[in-house]
Write a protein that holds these residues in place. Sequence first.
Motif, PDB file in Angstrom:
ATOM      1  N   PRO A  69      30.632  38.898  32.119  1.00 51.83           N
ATOM      2  CA  PRO A  69      31.616  37.536  32.815  1.00 51.83           C
ATOM      3  C   PRO A  69      32.801  36.903  32.575  1.00 51.83           C
ATOM      4  O   PRO A  69      33.159  35.760  33.384  1.00 51.83           O
ATOM      5  CB  PRO A  69      30.712  36.219  31.316  1.00 51.83           C
ATOM      6  CG  PRO A  69      29.144  37.261  30.863  1.00 51.83           C
ATOM      7  CD  PRO A  69      30.040  37.885  30.598  1.00 51.83           C
ATOM      8  N   GLY A  70      33.568  37.615  30.796  1.00 52.48           N
ATOM      9  CA  GLY A  70      35.168  37.847  30.801  1.00 52.48           C
ATOM     10  C   GLY A  70      35.889  38.135  32.559  1.00 52.48           C
ATOM     11  O   GLY A  70      36.393  37.949  32.631  1.00 52.48           O
ATOM     12  N   THR A  71      35.066  39.133  32.476  1.00 56.36           N
ATOM     13  CA  THR A  71      35.906  40.377  34.267  1.00 56.36           C
ATOM     14  C   THR A  71      35.756  38.947  35.351  1.00 56.36           C
ATOM     15  O   THR A  71      36.418  39.213  35.450  1.00 56.36           O
ATOM     16  CB  THR A  71      34.905  41.451  34.280  1.00 56.36           C
ATOM     17  OG1 THR A  71      35.595  42.509  33.274  1.00 56.36           O
ATOM     18  CG2 THR A  71      35.995  41.985  35.814  1.00 56.36           C
ATOM     19  N   ILE A  72      34.433  38.754  35.244  1.00 54.88           N
ATOM     20  CA  ILE A  72      34.530  37.659  36.416  1.00 54.88           C
ATOM     21  C   ILE A  72      34.926  36.265  36.213  1.00 54.88           C
ATOM     22  O   ILE A  72      35.928  35.850  37.604  1.00 54.88           O
ATOM     23  CB  ILE A  72      33.166  37.009  36.556  1.00 54.88           C
ATOM     24  CG1 ILE A  72      31.560  38.357  36.698  1.00 54.88           C
ATOM     25  CG2 ILE A  72      32.953  36.215  37.524  1.00 54.88           C
ATOM     26  CD1 ILE A  72      31.853  39.036  37.767  1.00 54.88           C
ATOM     27  N   SER A  73      35.269  35.797  35.172  1.00 57.63           N
ATOM     28  CA  SER A  73      36.335  35.068  34.816  1.00 57.63           C
ATOM     29  C   SER A  73      38.039  35.031  34.923  1.00 57.63           C
ATOM     30  O   SER A  73      38.458  34.369  35.889  1.00 57.63           O
ATOM     31  CB  SER A  73      36.510  33.827  33.686  1.00 57.63           C
ATOM     32  OG  SER A  73      37.024  33.172  33.082  1.00 57.63           O
ATOM     33  N   LYS A  74      37.853  36.363  34.766  1.00 55.36           N
ATOM     34  CA  LYS A  74      39.331  37.018  34.731  1.00 55.36           C
ATOM     35  C   LYS A  74      40.073  36.883  36.311  1.00 55.36           C
ATOM     36  O   LYS A  74      40.616  36.916  36.479  1.00 55.36           O
ATOM     37  CB  LYS A  74      40.261  38.029  33.801  1.00 55.36           C
ATOM     38  CG  LYS A  74      39.898  37.401  32.152  1.00 55.36           C
ATOM     39  CD  LYS A  74      40.335  38.515  31.989  1.00 55.36           C
ATOM     40  CE  LYS A  74      40.402  38.359  30.173  1.00 55.36           C
ATOM     41  NZ  LYS A  74      40.277  39.288  29.187  1.00 55.36           N
ATOM     42  N   SER A  75      39.030  38.167  37.185  1.00 54.68           N
ATOM     43  CA  SER A  75      39.339  38.013  37.914  1.00 54.68           C
ATOM     44  C   SER A  75      39.339  36.971  39.312  1.00 54.68           C
ATOM     45  O   SER A  75      39.803  37.578  40.101  1.00 54.68           O
ATOM     46  CB  SER A  75      38.536  39.929  38.495  1.00 54.68           C
ATOM     47  OG  SER A  75      36.683  39.109  38.575  1.00 54.68           O
ATOM     48  N   THR A  76      38.227  35.995  38.739  1.00 55.64           N
ATOM     49  CA  THR A  76      38.505  34.789  39.941  1.00 55.64           C
ATOM     50  C   THR A  76      40.127  34.002  39.617  1.00 55.64           C
ATOM     51  O   THR A  76      40.428  33.980  40.802  1.00 55.64           O
ATOM     52  CB  THR A  76      37.025  32.939  39.118  1.00 55.64           C
ATOM     53  OG1 THR A  76      36.026  34.684  39.082  1.00 55.64           O
ATOM     54  CG2 THR A  76      36.927  32.456  39.938  1.00 55.64           C
ATOM     55  N   LEU A  77      40.262  34.369  38.270  1.00 55.59           N
ATOM     56  CA  LEU A  77      42.001  33.106  38.470  1.00 55.59           C
ATOM     57  C   LEU A  77      42.382  33.981  39.250  1.00 55.59           C
ATOM     58  O   LEU A  77      43.401  33.613  40.222  1.00 55.59           O
ATOM     59  CB  LEU A  77      42.007  33.679  37.217  1.00 55.59           C
ATOM     60  CG  LEU A  77      41.810  32.625  36.031  1.00 55.59           C
ATOM     61  CD1 LEU A  77      41.901  32.536  34.554  1.00 55.59           C
ATOM     62  CD2 LEU A  77      41.712  31.655  36.574  1.00 55.59           C
TER      63      LEU A  77
END
Lengths: 146, 483
Positions: A69-77
């Motif tokens: 989830p952390g990777t998804i969150s950061k890459s969404t930004l």
Amino acid sequence: MKMPSPSRRTILLGGAGLTVVGAGVGGLAAAATLEHYLEGLVRHTFRRERIDPEGVDLFVSEFIAHADPGTISKSTLLARAAGVVGVAGVDAALSGYGGYAEFKRRLVTQFLLNSDYFYRSDASEPVHCLEWTGVCVNPFARFNDD
Amino acid sequence: MQFITAEDAAGAGDVVVVGSGFGSLFFLKRYLELKPRSRILILERGRHNTSEWQQKNLKNSDLPETSTFVNESPKDWAFTIGLGGSTNCWWGQSPRLHPSDFELRTRHGVGVDWPVTYDDLIPYYKQVERIMPVSGPDDLDSEFPGTGQYPQRPHRMSSADERIRSTPGHKHFVVPNARLTSPLNGRGKCCASSTCNICPTGAKFTAFNGLADVLSHPGVRICTESEVRALDVEAGTVRKALFAHGGREHLASGDLFVLGANAIFNPLILMKSGIGGHGVGRYFGEKMFARVEVLLDGHQHFDGGTATTCFNLSRLDGPHRGQMGSAVYYIENNPMIPGLRVAKGRWREVMQVSVYVEDLLLESNGIFDEGGELPVLRHAGFGSYARRGLQAAVDAMPAMLKNLPVESITLKEIFPVLGHLQGTTRMGLTKEDSVVDAGLMHHDHRNLLIVGTSVFPTMGSVNPTLTASALSLRAAERMLVRR
């Protein structure tokens, strides 16, 4: 280097609509969705390679499915930023930052190890994405009975 | 395997075993060899998550360990809850402790000595290495006397390892591990996938592929999803185990009780039972785990034959241990974590080195029973002993790697967790300094054994599994010979 096993060599969407992706990525400035951003970053990183575009789509889907989830969150930004300044712009602006470098490193490593990049007999050959695999992913391993 | 209900567990065993990881199963391995007609009851908190289930779900357990304790520490703790315990999640590294690890106080003036020596454990180390079986090199006798030849030939080292070993006086060896180099009994050989917690070939030893004879022994009954809460003691003798299953409490009686939960739940059960000893729940900790990244100039890495190819023992022992922790370097051969080098044509010019560093087990760090359902873990974080050990280990790396074309050496991170929980029911000579004796028997309650890494009085810097397993074999043998 070990050659891949037949299953490893299974190529998804092989040969379908290969596209030469050149250095120009200006068209990616409109990247807004996570998928488009990640596809754009792969193409930008490997802009001097010929890669199978549909395979990249599939690779990105698998990358997202397996990411934490952390990777998804950061890459969404990052995708939002890329919608403004483009994938190349984000890459140039953040290349010196540790967190971004680690994210890009994971993406690039996954792409390399889930493609036939290291199995090509000639570096001028196009790169195809392979079936996503979480196992037996070290193409460089040598064994004592080799 | 014979699984039974909680109702049937009441009188199912003469020996009641709590937990089913390395400590418990290696104890039972020897115990059942010596007393094959025994009736054994294993009470396991988790489920039986088969190897197939683990492969399918890409995890070792359906019960997150973090839901079982309150962590008031600046670091994390990891273990596996389920039949087989940490035999499921471990990566198979199987070095012995160093002889000095057992005599830290005598040799280096810090910590404490163990009530057993390295020499005491040599025959049991050999047995565990044969049972798993362990692969390893034939040149480790200089560091770990009595090693001799391992049952399985060593994994292939990387070309970087070969260059490091070309340095005169090197202390760089293929690391012993319980991942097969040759197929055996239906288990495949290691494929170097570096997904050892969920080994895809069966190469890694687990309870299911290496101690199936114990789990399937006709005298063994297994009751899963059974959380032991306390032991019932009468006149100094443990009589029953109180356990929860399906929302109800049950009792299981027995003549001998073996606590093999882990370094969190072994002491919690003792505390809930009013069973004492010096340091119950205290001296809790684990070693430091750091990652150092080495950028190479023109050398292609990742060509070894398994996840971790070699370990370097140049900081394993020496006078420095009076001031700082022992350290061991592991050469990683996994291209996935943290990844290849992002530079075209130089993808493989990078090498990760894991550094394990010993810390002191301090009485102030521990497991606390504050009356709630969950134990409270309080640990102050890694101490200066470990931090000095890590710094010295990093400083020593240029010399260690001088035969490699090194571009840079960078300490990248200290991980918050390793998964080597130790201490909390330490072994020693008397009840004034410990909880159990050299045979892992509780000093006061002589039908209560405690197994696993919770009995370690010091931690050393290498992986603890082989030693915990050897201690269990020895405990079973000593107890039955004495009786």
